[in-house]
Design a protein around this motif. Structure first.
Motif, PDB file in Angstrom:
ATOM      1  N   VAL A 130       0.842  -1.447  -0.165  1.00  0.00           N
ATOM      2  CA  VAL A 130       0.087  -0.103  -0.063  1.00  0.00           C
ATOM      3  C   VAL A 130       0.777   0.915  -0.268  1.00  0.00           C
ATOM      4  CG1 VAL A 130      -2.160   1.721   1.130  1.00  0.00           C
ATOM      5  CG2 VAL A 130      -1.508  -1.241   1.396  1.00  0.00           C
ATOM      6  N   ALA A 184       1.558   5.003   0.108  1.00  0.00           N
ATOM      7  CA  ALA A 184       0.842   6.084   1.153  1.00  0.00           C
ATOM      8  C   ALA A 184       1.331   7.295   1.524  1.00  0.00           C
ATOM      9  CB  ALA A 184      -0.342   5.119   1.632  1.00  0.00           C
ATOM     10  N   LEU A 211      -7.343   5.998   3.606  1.00  0.00           N
ATOM     11  CA  LEU A 211      -6.678   4.856   4.408  1.00  0.00           C
ATOM     12  C   LEU A 211      -6.586   4.204   5.368  1.00  0.00           C
ATOM     13  CD1 LEU A 211      -3.500   4.701   3.541  1.00  0.00           C
ATOM     14  CD2 LEU A 211      -2.826   6.243   5.492  1.00  0.00           C
ATOM     15  N   THR A 256      -8.061   1.455   3.362  1.00  0.00           N
ATOM     16  CA  THR A 256      -7.495   0.713   2.447  1.00  0.00           C
ATOM     17  C   THR A 256      -6.539  -0.230   3.727  1.00  0.00           C
ATOM     18  OG1 THR A 256      -7.478   2.420   0.915  1.00  0.00           O
ATOM     19  CG2 THR A 256      -5.864   0.606   0.734  1.00  0.00           C
ATOM     20  N   LEU A 257      -6.430   0.432   4.165  1.00  0.00           N
ATOM     21  CA  LEU A 257      -5.539  -1.009   5.221  1.00  0.00           C
ATOM     22  C   LEU A 257      -6.375  -1.538   6.000  1.00  0.00           C
ATOM     23  CD1 LEU A 257      -3.221   1.865   6.628  1.00  0.00           C
ATOM     24  CD2 LEU A 257      -2.675   0.599   4.915  1.00  0.00           C
ATOM     25  N   LEU A 315       3.080  -1.508   4.672  1.00  0.00           N
ATOM     26  CA  LEU A 315       2.802   0.152   3.881  1.00  0.00           C
ATOM     27  C   LEU A 315       3.937   0.891   4.033  1.00  0.00           C
ATOM     28  CD1 LEU A 315       0.557   2.093   4.461  1.00  0.00           C
ATOM     29  CD2 LEU A 315       1.196   2.605   6.736  1.00  0.00           C
ATOM     30  N   LEU A 360       5.346   4.163   3.615  1.00  0.00           N
ATOM     31  CA  LEU A 360       4.728   5.269   3.383  1.00  0.00           C
ATOM     32  C   LEU A 360       5.794   6.754   3.330  1.00  0.00           C
ATOM     33  CD1 LEU A 360       2.599   7.160   5.873  1.00  0.00           C
ATOM     34  CD2 LEU A 360       3.994   6.001   7.315  1.00  0.00           C
ATOM     35  N   TRP A 413      -4.174   6.019  11.829  1.00  0.00           N
ATOM     36  CA  TRP A 413      -5.712   4.608  11.202  1.00  0.00           C
ATOM     37  C   TRP A 413      -4.205   4.249  10.801  1.00  0.00           C
ATOM     38  CZ3 TRP A 413      -0.808   5.644   8.209  1.00  0.00           C
ATOM     39  CH2 TRP A 413      -0.381   6.695   8.469  1.00  0.00           C
ATOM     40  N   MET A 422      -3.844   4.677  -1.474  1.00  0.00           N
ATOM     41  CA  MET A 422      -4.423   5.079  -0.647  1.00  0.00           C
ATOM     42  C   MET A 422      -6.128   5.851  -1.019  1.00  0.00           C
ATOM     43  SD  MET A 422      -2.684   7.701   1.164  1.00  0.00           S
ATOM     44  CE  MET A 422      -4.267   9.293   1.609  1.00  0.00           C
ATOM     45  N   ASP A 423      -6.744   5.642  -2.169  1.00  0.00           N
ATOM     46  CA  ASP A 423      -7.159   6.637  -2.941  1.00  0.00           C
ATOM     47  C   ASP A 423      -8.856   6.351  -3.092  1.00  0.00           C
ATOM     48  OD1 ASP A 423      -5.931   8.806  -2.273  1.00  0.00           O
ATOM     49  OD2 ASP A 423      -4.905   8.906  -4.319  1.00  0.00           O
TER      50      ASP A 423
END
Length: 256
Positions: free
Chosen positions: A30, A32, A61, A64-65, A78, A80, A87, A124-125
């Motif tokens: 992911v 993000a 976010l 999504t996670l 992740l 990041l 979150w 993350m959208d």
């Protein structure tokens, strides 16, 4: 970090965190950005303030996670830009690694470079995602006769990219954040001789209009404080509830 989360300075393969979700053949990435006002969702302003845009980003976010925590995956990573926040699911076994320097193509390429074996990258959208939408690429036979999975976005980009054998060269140099990004990326895969399977077209949350449409696709909060949850093959799944709730909370203020 506590709760099974690992903070690394290297790539996604620099050690594994505790795995608490269902296992599968694919590493789930992911990509993000920490939802800091003024650094995320700038196209939502106006009508949203930077703080409101960041609140929507944080909700997307989180959804999504939460999804990544319940779909089958060999590892959950992740990637990041920034620092973890509330979150991030505390007990989902995510590895947290920093994004590489450079443009978006370089950062995506670096995320894949740290993977050993099949990998799927999400942004993350798209809080409207459900396990059913990802089932083809997270199933045990996802990579039988398939070299790549591609999830096109409605704005011409892409929301998902999966590679059976991650090769950073397949991403580097692809023009990002333009209307032809998805077409160029998919053509890059095909020109490399890869067998490509497509996922459904989804809308990213970039503008206020996107936020409204995506919120309508997400589960809404109930009056009693619970959530309806989206229905995924007959099974309740709470995906999208945070984004829908955040949108519903902010909408009256934005409408004034």
């Amino acid at each position: 970090m506590t709760g099974g989360v690992r903070r690394d300075s290297g790539g996604p393969d620099d050690g594994a965190a505790a795995r608490t979700g269902p296992e599968g053949p694919t590493t789930l990435l992911v990509l993000a950005k920490e939802p800091v006002p003024g650094r995320v969702k700038t196209r939502l302003t106006p009508p949203y303030t930077p703080e409101q845009g960041a609140a929507l980003a944080a909700a997307a976010l989180a959804d999504t996670l939460a999804l990544a925590a319940v779909v089958p995956a060999r590892r959950r990573v992740l990637v990041l830009d920034g620092a973890p926040g509330p979150w991030l699911p505390a007990d989902a076994g995510f590895e947290v690694v920093p994004q590489a320097d450079g443009g978006l193509d370089a950062r995506i390429a670096a995320a894949f470079a740290g993977c050993d074996g099949p990998a799927l990258l999400l942004g993350m959208d798209t809080p409207q995602l459900t396990p059913g939408l990802l089932r083809p690429v997270t199933a045990p036979d996802a990579w039988d006769g398939c070299d790549a999975w591609f999830g096109p976005a409605a704005d011409g980009g892409f929301w998902a990219l999966g590679l059976a054998e991650p090769d950073p060269a397949l991403i580097r140099g692809v023009p990002m954040s333009v209307a032809r990004t998805g077409a160029v990326q998919r053509r890059r895969l095909v020109d490399a001789g890869l067998s490509v399977r497509d996922l459904p077209v989804l809308r990213d949350v970039d503008t206020a209009r996107d936020a409204a449409e995506v919120a309508g696709q997400c589960a809404a909060p109930r009056a009693d404080g619970g959530t309806y949850g989206a229905v995924d093959d007959g099974h309740a799944y709470g995906g999208g509830t945070r984004f829908a709730a955040a949108y519903a909370e902010l909408r009256p203020a934005v409408a004034r």
